[in-house]
Write a protein that holds these residues in place. Structure first.
Motif, PDB file in Angstrom:
ATOM      1  N   GLY A  93      -4.572   2.418  -5.382  1.00 36.63           N
ATOM      2  CA  GLY A  93      -5.744   2.256  -4.533  1.00 36.63           C
ATOM      3  C   GLY A  93      -5.466   2.402  -3.055  1.00 36.63           C
ATOM      4  N   LYS A  94      -4.244   2.718  -2.663  1.00 40.76           N
ATOM      5  CA  LYS A  94      -3.940   2.938  -1.251  1.00 40.76           C
ATOM      6  C   LYS A  94      -4.687   4.175  -0.746  1.00 40.76           C
ATOM      7  CE  LYS A  94       0.713   0.930  -0.922  1.00 40.76           C
ATOM      8  NZ  LYS A  94       0.492   0.164   0.304  1.00 40.76           N
ATOM      9  N   ILE A 146      14.668  -2.213  -9.501  1.00 39.75           N
ATOM     10  CA  ILE A 146      13.402  -2.789  -9.964  1.00 39.75           C
ATOM     11  C   ILE A 146      12.467  -2.848  -8.760  1.00 39.75           C
ATOM     12  CG2 ILE A 146      12.309  -4.774 -11.078  1.00 39.75           C
ATOM     13  CD1 ILE A 146      15.025  -5.457 -12.318  1.00 39.75           C
ATOM     14  N   THR A 147      11.367  -2.085  -8.834  1.00 43.32           N
ATOM     15  CA  THR A 147      10.520  -1.880  -7.656  1.00 43.32           C
ATOM     16  C   THR A 147       9.123  -2.454  -7.868  1.00 43.32           C
ATOM     17  OG1 THR A 147       9.970   0.336  -8.465  1.00 43.32           O
ATOM     18  CG2 THR A 147      11.782   0.162  -6.901  1.00 43.32           C
ATOM     19  N   PRO A 148       8.410  -2.763  -6.762  1.00 45.82           N
ATOM     20  CA  PRO A 148       7.085  -3.377  -6.839  1.00 45.82           C
ATOM     21  C   PRO A 148       5.977  -2.337  -6.889  1.00 45.82           C
ATOM     22  CG  PRO A 148       7.795  -3.319  -4.571  1.00 45.82           C
ATOM     23  CD  PRO A 148       8.893  -2.673  -5.372  1.00 45.82           C
ATOM     24  N   TRP A 149       4.744  -2.837  -7.031  1.00 48.51           N
ATOM     25  CA  TRP A 149       3.602  -1.939  -7.151  1.00 48.51           C
ATOM     26  C   TRP A 149       2.984  -1.552  -5.821  1.00 48.51           C
ATOM     27  CZ3 TRP A 149      -0.113  -4.635  -4.729  1.00 48.51           C
ATOM     28  CH2 TRP A 149      -0.141  -6.028  -4.872  1.00 48.51           C
ATOM     29  N   ASN A 150       3.363  -2.202  -4.725  1.00 46.16           N
ATOM     30  CA  ASN A 150       2.584  -1.992  -3.500  1.00 46.16           C
ATOM     31  C   ASN A 150       2.940  -0.704  -2.760  1.00 46.16           C
ATOM     32  OD1 ASN A 150       5.040  -3.414  -2.975  1.00 46.16           O
ATOM     33  ND2 ASN A 150       4.307  -3.911  -0.923  1.00 46.16           N
ATOM     34  N   SER A 151       4.189  -0.252  -2.793  1.00 48.11           N
ATOM     35  CA  SER A 151       4.557   1.022  -2.141  1.00 48.11           C
ATOM     36  C   SER A 151       5.612   1.723  -2.976  1.00 48.11           C
ATOM     37  CB  SER A 151       5.080   0.783  -0.718  1.00 48.11           C
ATOM     38  OG  SER A 151       4.092   0.205   0.104  1.00 48.11           O
ATOM     39  N   SER A 276      -3.607  -3.338   7.282  1.00 50.18           N
ATOM     40  CA  SER A 276      -3.205  -2.080   6.664  1.00 50.18           C
ATOM     41  C   SER A 276      -2.605  -2.374   5.296  1.00 50.18           C
ATOM     42  CB  SER A 276      -2.197  -1.340   7.547  1.00 50.18           C
ATOM     43  OG  SER A 276      -0.997  -2.077   7.661  1.00 50.18           O
ATOM     44  N   SER A 277      -2.676  -1.413   4.400  1.00 49.32           N
ATOM     45  CA  SER A 277      -2.271  -1.616   2.997  1.00 49.32           C
ATOM     46  C   SER A 277      -3.080  -2.735   2.339  1.00 49.32           C
ATOM     47  CB  SER A 277      -0.775  -1.921   2.876  1.00 49.32           C
ATOM     48  OG  SER A 277       0.003  -0.921   3.475  1.00 49.32           O
ATOM     49  N   THR A 278      -4.226  -3.073   2.928  1.00 54.24           N
ATOM     50  CA  THR A 278      -5.089  -4.161   2.443  1.00 54.24           C
ATOM     51  C   THR A 278      -4.302  -5.464   2.329  1.00 54.24           C
ATOM     52  OG1 THR A 278      -6.130  -2.402   1.119  1.00 54.24           O
ATOM     53  CG2 THR A 278      -6.999  -4.609   0.832  1.00 54.24           C
TER      54      THR A 278
END
Length: 494
Positions: A93-94, A146-151, A276-278
């Protein structure tokens, strides 16, 4: 959209784990339904990675030869940047404006670590005896990222690029809310000709795939970005293996506006830092401290500016604040705000979903500013990961340092003032990994990044970010040509 197959040790295979549904949070439509990785898929990827990493065709490459792979991956990301951006926008959704920048950042990260690889040297250490002494660096072996969903694309690159540059094999586990862009990265890595087995993408549950990657004896290092609770659990598991980890965790970062600050500069930086990035950023400037002499006028102007931010669809080039990643996450943000209001916070703006009917089907939430609570309030202590700012007054330098440091977190800090010596004093006094002065949320792959306290441990990025994925070895070479004197006499007459 990627077709939903997983990249398991260099082979495209259907996952055999639980089903994952990727949803476009702007309207709730389904991007892709896929089967995630099971434990068996993960074990197969680990076995293939181990064989590939040990192969002299990879392990024996000279640094400049490994660098060529990173340059080709960077070229592939640049050539597919628009496709990557659109996949990530659908996944998270970015805004397209942001995901295009993230794709460019990922390409730059691979190119940077290729250049670092070509320019880093082993060391000839000072001779202290009759031996030539050297310090050399070798791959750790298998690395779990192991990475997150935001970026995701930027986070993926910041872990995968230095780990590959260091000569390792990498197993990447993206978040279940955003699995697709990592699979697109796998397609680009494959096209770059990286030897099979050296890279895997294993979307799946943290309980199954995450635990496997952390606990498996062949995994030599874990790099994790995500929540503090999960980070603590990974640290405990890693301690059992005596395995190094890097943990980039949560934050509740302070931003500080002194009375002598340029108000336009400060307000623009504050809006960007939190909305930014909500607000879905670990370094979001979520606690705003404003010196009491300018507090009321400054906050009134900040609120008016917040209300002028353009909330809209992520494909609209005018949008500044898009939807949150998932309706469940939007509901969690709403619950945080409701709890703060119940505890006595004052709502200055926002605090609800937008009224625009065109946005009704998405996970939207208006930029929100709260006030009227002390720094001890829950809304000031807990990470919300959404577009919610809390404003607090302060009197002087010593008070704001104490309040800013009165937090479990220590990831970032922003300072606005025209007085550089003051900014320097305050920045050095705040316990945090990054300080921005008269700006916010600016990054460089060449500059180390990480946190203190509950915000994590170790650093990523920068030249030393590559060394974090290597083991240091000392080499001694005799220069005398004579038997060691301790045993020389027993050799006489033999």
């Amino acid at each position: 959209m990627p077709d939903g197959r997983l990249f398991v040790g260099g082979e495209w295979e259907a996952g055999t784990g639980p089903e994952i549904t990727s949803v476009f949070p702007a309207d709730g439509s389904v991007n892709r339904v896929l089967r995630g990785a099971s434990r068996q898929d993960g074990l197969r990827a680990i076995a293939r990675a181990k064989a590939a990493q040990a192969d002299p065709a990879w392990r024996g490459l000279k640094p400049h030869e490994r660098a060529r792979y990173l340059y080709r991956i960077a070229d592939g990301i640049e050539a597919n940047a628009e496709r990557i951006a659109r996949i990530q926008t659908r996944d998270t959704g970015k805004t397209l404006r942001e995901t295009r920048m993230l794709a460019a950042s990922a390409a730059g990260t691979f190119r940077y670590f290729g250049a670092v690889l070509e320019s880093m040297d082993d060391a000839l250490t000072a001779q202290r005896g009759d031996a030539l002494t050297m310090s050399v660096w070798e791959p750790l072996g298998l690395v779990a990222a192991i990475t997150p969903w935001n970026s995701p694309i930027a986070s993926d690159a910041q872990k995968v690029a230095p780990a590959l540059a260091a000569g390792n094999a990498v197993l990447l586990k993206p978040a279940s809310w955003s699995p697709l862009v990592a699979l697109e990265l796998a397609r680009i890595v494959e096209a770059a000709g990286l030897p099979k087995g050296l890279f895997s993408v294993l979307p799946g549950s943290g309980r199954e795939i995450g635990t496997l990657l952390v606990e498996h004896p062949d995994i030599a290092r874990v790099s994790f970005t995500g929540g503090t609770g999960t980070g603590r659990q990974i640290a405990r598991q890693a301690a059992e293996k005596l395995m190094p980890v890097s943990l980039e965790l949560g934050g509740k970062s302070p931003t500080i506006v002194f009375a002598d600050a340029d108000p336009d500069l400060a307000i623009a930086g504050i809006l960007f830092g939190i909305f930014s990035s909500t607000g879905q950023s670990c370094i979001a400037g979520a606690r705003l401290f404003v010196q009491r002499a300018i507090h009321d006028a400054f906050v009134a102007r900040l609120v008016r500016a917040t209300e002028r931010l353009r909330v809209g669809h992520p494909h609209d080039p005018a949008t500044q604040v898009s939807c949150l990643v998932h309706p469940d996450h939007r509901d969690a943000v709403e619950a945080h705000v409701a709890a703060a209001l119940a505890e006595g916070a004052t709502l200055l703006t926002g605090g609800r979903r937008p009224e625009d009917p065109a946005l009704a089907g998405g996970a939207y939430y208006l930029p929100t500013v709260l006030a009227g609570v002390p720094n001890s309030a829950r809304i000031c202590r807990e990470e919300i990961f959404g577009p919610v700012l809390v404003v607090l007054p302060f009197e002087d330098e010593s008070e704001v340092i104490a309040q800013a440091n009165d937090s479990d977190y220590g990831l970032a800090c922003g300072i606005w003032t025209r007085d550089f010596p003051k900014a320097w004093r305050v920045g050095r006094a705040i316990t945090t990994g990054t300080v921005w002065i008269n700006t916010y949320k600016q990054f460089s792959i060449s500059t180390p990044f990480g946190g203190e306290k509950d915000s994590g441990m170790a650093r990523e990025k920068g030249r030393e970010g590559l060394r974090a994925y290597q083991a240091q070895k000392s080499v001694y070479t005799d220069l005398t040509g004579r038997p060691h004197p301790w045993a020389a006499d027993v050799l006489e007459g033999l």
